[in-house]
Design a protein around this motif. Structure first.
Motif, PDB file in Angstrom:
ATOM      1  N   MET A   1     146.364  67.571 104.381  1.00 61.49           N
ATOM      2  CA  MET A   1     145.979  68.186 105.861  1.00 61.49           C
ATOM      3  C   MET A   1     146.076  67.418 106.898  1.00 61.49           C
ATOM      4  SD  MET A   1     143.994  71.323 106.856  1.00 61.49           S
ATOM      5  CE  MET A   1     142.007  70.122 106.347  1.00 61.49           C
ATOM      6  N   SER A   2     146.669  67.382 107.572  1.00 60.47           N
ATOM      7  CA  SER A   2     146.961  66.434 109.121  1.00 60.47           C
ATOM      8  C   SER A   2     145.974  67.528 109.660  1.00 60.47           C
ATOM      9  CB  SER A   2     148.542  66.746 109.655  1.00 60.47           C
ATOM     10  OG  SER A   2     147.860  66.034 110.877  1.00 60.47           O
ATOM     11  N   LEU A   3     144.906  66.586 111.326  1.00 59.17           N
ATOM     12  CA  LEU A   3     144.145  67.154 111.533  1.00 59.17           C
ATOM     13  C   LEU A   3     144.185  65.921 112.889  1.00 59.17           C
ATOM     14  CD1 LEU A   3     141.328  67.215 109.154  1.00 59.17           C
ATOM     15  CD2 LEU A   3     142.500  69.418 109.885  1.00 59.17           C
ATOM     16  N   VAL A   4     144.098  66.811 113.883  1.00 61.07           N
ATOM     17  CA  VAL A   4     145.328  66.379 115.600  1.00 61.07           C
ATOM     18  C   VAL A   4     143.835  66.886 116.372  1.00 61.07           C
ATOM     19  CG1 VAL A   4     146.167  66.556 116.946  1.00 61.07           C
ATOM     20  CG2 VAL A   4     147.673  66.687 114.679  1.00 61.07           C
ATOM     21  N   VAL A   5     142.671  65.614 116.544  1.00 59.87           N
ATOM     22  CA  VAL A   5     141.761  65.605 117.769  1.00 59.87           C
ATOM     23  C   VAL A   5     141.959  65.100 118.963  1.00 59.87           C
ATOM     24  CG1 VAL A   5     139.137  64.569 118.197  1.00 59.87           C
ATOM     25  CG2 VAL A   5     140.116  65.013 115.847  1.00 59.87           C
ATOM     26  N   THR A   6     142.302  65.938 119.829  1.00 59.17           N
ATOM     27  CA  THR A   6     142.435  65.229 121.288  1.00 59.17           C
ATOM     28  C   THR A   6     141.494  64.982 121.504  1.00 59.17           C
ATOM     29  OG1 THR A   6     142.239  68.021 122.547  1.00 59.17           O
ATOM     30  CG2 THR A   6     144.225  67.710 121.244  1.00 59.17           C
ATOM     31  N   GLY A  60     154.487  65.221 125.340  1.00 54.99           N
ATOM     32  CA  GLY A  60     154.260  64.281 124.233  1.00 54.99           C
ATOM     33  C   GLY A  60     153.205  65.424 124.002  1.00 54.99           C
ATOM     34  N   LEU A  61     153.486  66.353 123.965  1.00 53.81           N
ATOM     35  CA  LEU A  61     152.082  67.419 123.133  1.00 53.81           C
ATOM     36  C   LEU A  61     152.669  67.587 122.077  1.00 53.81           C
ATOM     37  CD1 LEU A  61     149.541  68.696 125.891  1.00 53.81           C
ATOM     38  CD2 LEU A  61     148.873  67.554 124.693  1.00 53.81           C
ATOM     39  N   ALA A  62     153.696  68.237 122.843  1.00 53.51           N
ATOM     40  CA  ALA A  62     154.262  68.688 121.221  1.00 53.51           C
ATOM     41  C   ALA A  62     154.884  68.176 120.700  1.00 53.51           C
ATOM     42  CB  ALA A  62     155.701  69.557 121.760  1.00 53.51           C
ATOM     43  N   ALA A  63     155.094  66.591 120.838  1.00 57.34           N
ATOM     44  CA  ALA A  63     155.426  65.757 119.618  1.00 57.34           C
ATOM     45  C   ALA A  63     154.480  64.967 118.917  1.00 57.34           C
ATOM     46  CB  ALA A  63     156.086  64.518 120.315  1.00 57.34           C
ATOM     47  N   ALA A  64     153.405  64.914 119.783  1.00 58.15           N
ATOM     48  CA  ALA A  64     151.826  64.959 118.965  1.00 58.15           C
ATOM     49  C   ALA A  64     151.062  66.134 117.765  1.00 58.15           C
ATOM     50  CB  ALA A  64     151.124  64.320 120.081  1.00 58.15           C
ATOM     51  N   PHE A  65     152.086  66.942 118.525  1.00 59.35           N
ATOM     52  CA  PHE A  65     150.651  68.183 117.350  1.00 59.35           C
ATOM     53  C   PHE A  65     152.151  68.642 116.495  1.00 59.35           C
ATOM     54  CE2 PHE A  65     148.839  70.360 120.939  1.00 59.35           C
ATOM     55  CZ  PHE A  65     147.322  69.151 120.715  1.00 59.35           C
ATOM     56  N   ALA A  66     153.759  68.115 116.266  1.00 58.52           N
ATOM     57  CA  ALA A  66     154.081  68.117 115.075  1.00 58.52           C
ATOM     58  C   ALA A  66     154.030  68.203 113.648  1.00 58.52           C
ATOM     59  CB  ALA A  66     155.208  67.375 115.629  1.00 58.52           C
ATOM     60  N   GLY A  67     153.909  68.775 112.614  1.00 58.37           N
ATOM     61  CA  GLY A  67     153.495  68.366 111.747  1.00 58.37           C
ATOM     62  C   GLY A  67     151.156  69.292 111.201  1.00 58.37           C
ATOM     63  N   ALA A  68     151.312  69.161 112.463  1.00 60.51           N
ATOM     64  CA  ALA A  68     149.387  69.514 112.187  1.00 60.51           C
ATOM     65  C   ALA A  68     148.918  70.826 111.864  1.00 60.51           C
ATOM     66  CB  ALA A  68     149.197  69.206 113.839  1.00 60.51           C
ATOM     67  N   ASP A  69     148.311  70.274 111.034  1.00 57.28           N
ATOM     68  CA  ASP A  69     147.546  71.512 110.298  1.00 57.28           C
ATOM     69  C   ASP A  69     146.929  72.207 111.268  1.00 57.28           C
ATOM     70  OD1 ASP A  69     149.162  71.899 107.645  1.00 57.28           O
ATOM     71  OD2 ASP A  69     147.894  69.593 107.244  1.00 57.28           O
ATOM     72  N   ARG A  70     145.340  71.673 111.498  1.00 56.65           N
ATOM     73  CA  ARG A  70     144.413  71.935 113.145  1.00 56.65           C
ATOM     74  C   ARG A  70     144.488  70.805 113.621  1.00 56.65           C
ATOM     75  NH1 ARG A  70     139.831  74.942 108.588  1.00 56.65           N
ATOM     76  NH2 ARG A  70     141.323  76.377 108.149  1.00 56.65           N
ATOM     77  N   VAL A  71     143.809  71.278 114.689  1.00 53.62           N
ATOM     78  CA  VAL A  71     144.085  70.919 115.961  1.00 53.62           C
ATOM     79  C   VAL A  71     142.969  71.656 116.222  1.00 53.62           C
ATOM     80  CG1 VAL A  71     144.510  70.286 118.597  1.00 53.62           C
ATOM     81  CG2 VAL A  71     146.266  70.637 116.058  1.00 53.62           C
ATOM     82  N   LEU A  72     142.089  70.299 116.211  1.00 54.42           N
ATOM     83  CA  LEU A  72     140.115  70.559 117.130  1.00 54.42           C
ATOM     84  C   LEU A  72     140.854  69.951 119.060  1.00 54.42           C
ATOM     85  CD1 LEU A  72     138.031  70.721 118.050  1.00 54.42           C
ATOM     86  CD2 LEU A  72     137.196  68.692 117.595  1.00 54.42           C
ATOM     87  N   PHE A  73     140.746  71.045 120.109  1.00 57.13           N
ATOM     88  CA  PHE A  73     141.368  70.835 121.130  1.00 57.13           C
ATOM     89  C   PHE A  73     139.831  70.490 122.026  1.00 57.13           C
ATOM     90  CE2 PHE A  73     143.409  73.530 125.389  1.00 57.13           C
ATOM     91  CZ  PHE A  73     143.179  72.904 125.983  1.00 57.13           C
ATOM     92  N   ILE A  74     139.374  69.211 122.652  1.00 64.14           N
ATOM     93  CA  ILE A  74     138.183  69.025 123.305  1.00 64.14           C
ATOM     94  C   ILE A  74     139.228  69.295 124.950  1.00 64.14           C
ATOM     95  CG2 ILE A  74     136.483  67.451 123.879  1.00 64.14           C
ATOM     96  CD1 ILE A  74     136.907  66.055 120.918  1.00 64.14           C
ATOM     97  N   SER A  75     138.762  69.895 125.762  1.00 65.66           N
ATOM     98  CA  SER A  75     138.306  70.497 127.187  1.00 65.66           C
ATOM     99  C   SER A  75     138.849  69.380 127.515  1.00 65.66           C
ATOM    100  CB  SER A  75     137.191  71.383 127.112  1.00 65.66           C
ATOM    101  OG  SER A  75     136.114  70.702 127.028  1.00 65.66           O
ATOM    102  N   GLY A  76     139.347  69.565 128.299  1.00 64.93           N
ATOM    103  CA  GLY A  76     139.605  68.581 129.729  1.00 64.93           C
ATOM    104  C   GLY A  76     138.078  68.083 130.431  1.00 64.93           C
ATOM    105  N   SER A  77     138.315  67.332 131.413  1.00 66.66           N
ATOM    106  CA  SER A  77     137.316  66.769 132.088  1.00 66.66           C
ATOM    107  C   SER A  77     137.910  66.548 133.643  1.00 66.66           C
ATOM    108  CB  SER A  77     136.887  65.054 131.803  1.00 66.66           C
ATOM    109  OG  SER A  77     138.035  64.473 131.993  1.00 66.66           O
ATOM    110  N   GLU A  78     139.032  66.985 133.565  1.00 66.44           N
ATOM    111  CA  GLU A  78     139.366  67.120 134.865  1.00 66.44           C
ATOM    112  C   GLU A  78     139.273  68.171 135.630  1.00 66.44           C
ATOM    113  OE1 GLU A  78     143.188  64.977 136.565  1.00 66.44           O
ATOM    114  OE2 GLU A  78     142.478  64.593 134.227  1.00 66.44           O
ATOM    115  N   VAL A  79     137.949  68.617 136.313  1.00 64.74           N
ATOM    116  CA  VAL A  79     137.724  70.021 136.481  1.00 64.74           C
ATOM    117  C   VAL A  79     138.272  70.599 137.901  1.00 64.74           C
ATOM    118  CG1 VAL A  79     135.619  71.378 137.312  1.00 64.74           C
ATOM    119  CG2 VAL A  79     134.730  69.505 135.447  1.00 64.74           C
ATOM    120  N   GLY A  80     138.670  71.570 137.867  1.00 72.49           N
ATOM    121  CA  GLY A  80     139.604  72.658 138.998  1.00 72.49           C
ATOM    122  C   GLY A  80     141.746  71.928 138.475  1.00 72.49           C
TER     123      GLY A  80
END
Length: 282
Positions: A1-6, A60-80
């Motif tokens: 299983m491929s786990l991606v952490v942003t 870049g995100l599309a390429a990085a997620f290729a083949g990912a089973d599950r992704v942990l999407f950590i919210s960005g830090s740039e408010v606004g």
């Protein structure tokens, strides 16, 4: 299983990578995404796959997620700026057909009046609209928001706030990270986790800080505009100071309070206490 952490090079993300490895996930099944090359190199030394990518980089995100089973999407830090960036992540996850998108949100995101909740709520709505299997990890405040201020509390003998007697369910980044890793590994996690530790008021925070420091520390409750001015006087940028004051108003309304049940369920134990976190910070 491929786990991606942003966002893996941030404070929370690095804890999540460590938690996944501690929970027995083979390093070659973990993909860490981030912007900071130096920090990515440190994660690569653990044996995980690393990819440099920015939330603004849709391709870049599309390429990085290729083949990912599950992704942990950590919210960005740039408010606004988070909503268009977050939409890129959601679109990339949908295009890649990930089996689960887990997003780090804010307590009661669907009803909260906090200014900080606006982008989280919109992101949750985008994820729902995508049709992706998902889980929302609605993290309350980090205990580090308070433990990092110990030198200031010690110097001035007071905790400033605008929260009246409201209670906050803060927990350590490490505890939130362990919970996120555990949710990512569950066969069928819940759609929503309201995550936080044992609640405390800012007056109770001041009392506990005083006990840990061995000196009297009091809580001073201020109107939000006066708290904003005090924070600006201490060197914070005005927009950030206003956001913190607004968060205290939300705290007063109970919007950062949750029962500790969900966090304890994922941790398999009670969350780290305020006192233990303060003593560790010392």
């Amino acid at each position: 299983m491929s786990l991606v952490v942003t966002g893996a090079t941030g404070h929370l993300g690095r804890h999540v990578i460590a938690a996944l490895l501690d929970q027995g996930v083979p390093a070659d099944q973990v993909v860490a995404l981030g912007r900071d090359e130096e920090r990515l190199a440190g994660l690569a030394a653990l044996g995980v796959t690393t990819r440099q990518v920015d939330y603004a980089d849709a391709e870049g995100l599309a390429a990085a997620f290729a083949g990912a089973d599950r992704v942990l999407f950590i919210s960005g830090s740039e408010v606004g700026q988070r909503l268009p960036q977050h939409q890129n992540v959601v679109d990339a996850a949908r295009s890649a057909g990930v089996g689960l998108l887990a997003y780090t949100s804010i307590p009661h995101a669907d009803t909260s009046g906090l200014a900080l909740a606006v982008e989280h709520r919109a992101t949750e709505e985008a994820i729902l609209a995508s049709g992706l299997p998902h889980t929302f990890l609605r993290n309350s405040w980090y205990l580090e928001n308070y433990t990092d201020q110990l030198p200031t509390y010690a110097e001035h003998g007071t905790v400033l706030g605008a929260a009246r007697d409201g209670r906050v369910s803060a927990a350590t980044r490490a505890d939130f990270a362990v919970a996120a890793a555990a949710a990512l590994l569950l066969e069928q996690p819940k759609a929503v986790y309201e995550l936080g530790g044992a609640g405390f008021s800012l007056e109770e925070l001041a009392t506990t800080v005083g006990e840990v420091l061995g000196k009297e520390v009091t809580y001073t409750d201020l109107p939000a505009d006066e708290l904003t001015a005090a924070l600006v006087g201490a060197g914070l940028p005005e927009p950030f100071a206003a956001t913190l004051a607004d968060a205290d108003l939300g705290l007063a309304r109970g919007e950062l309070y949750v029962e500790p049940t969900d966090l304890e369920e994922l941790l398999g134990r009670p969350a780290t206490s305020l006192e233990d976190a303060l003593r560790a910070a010392l």
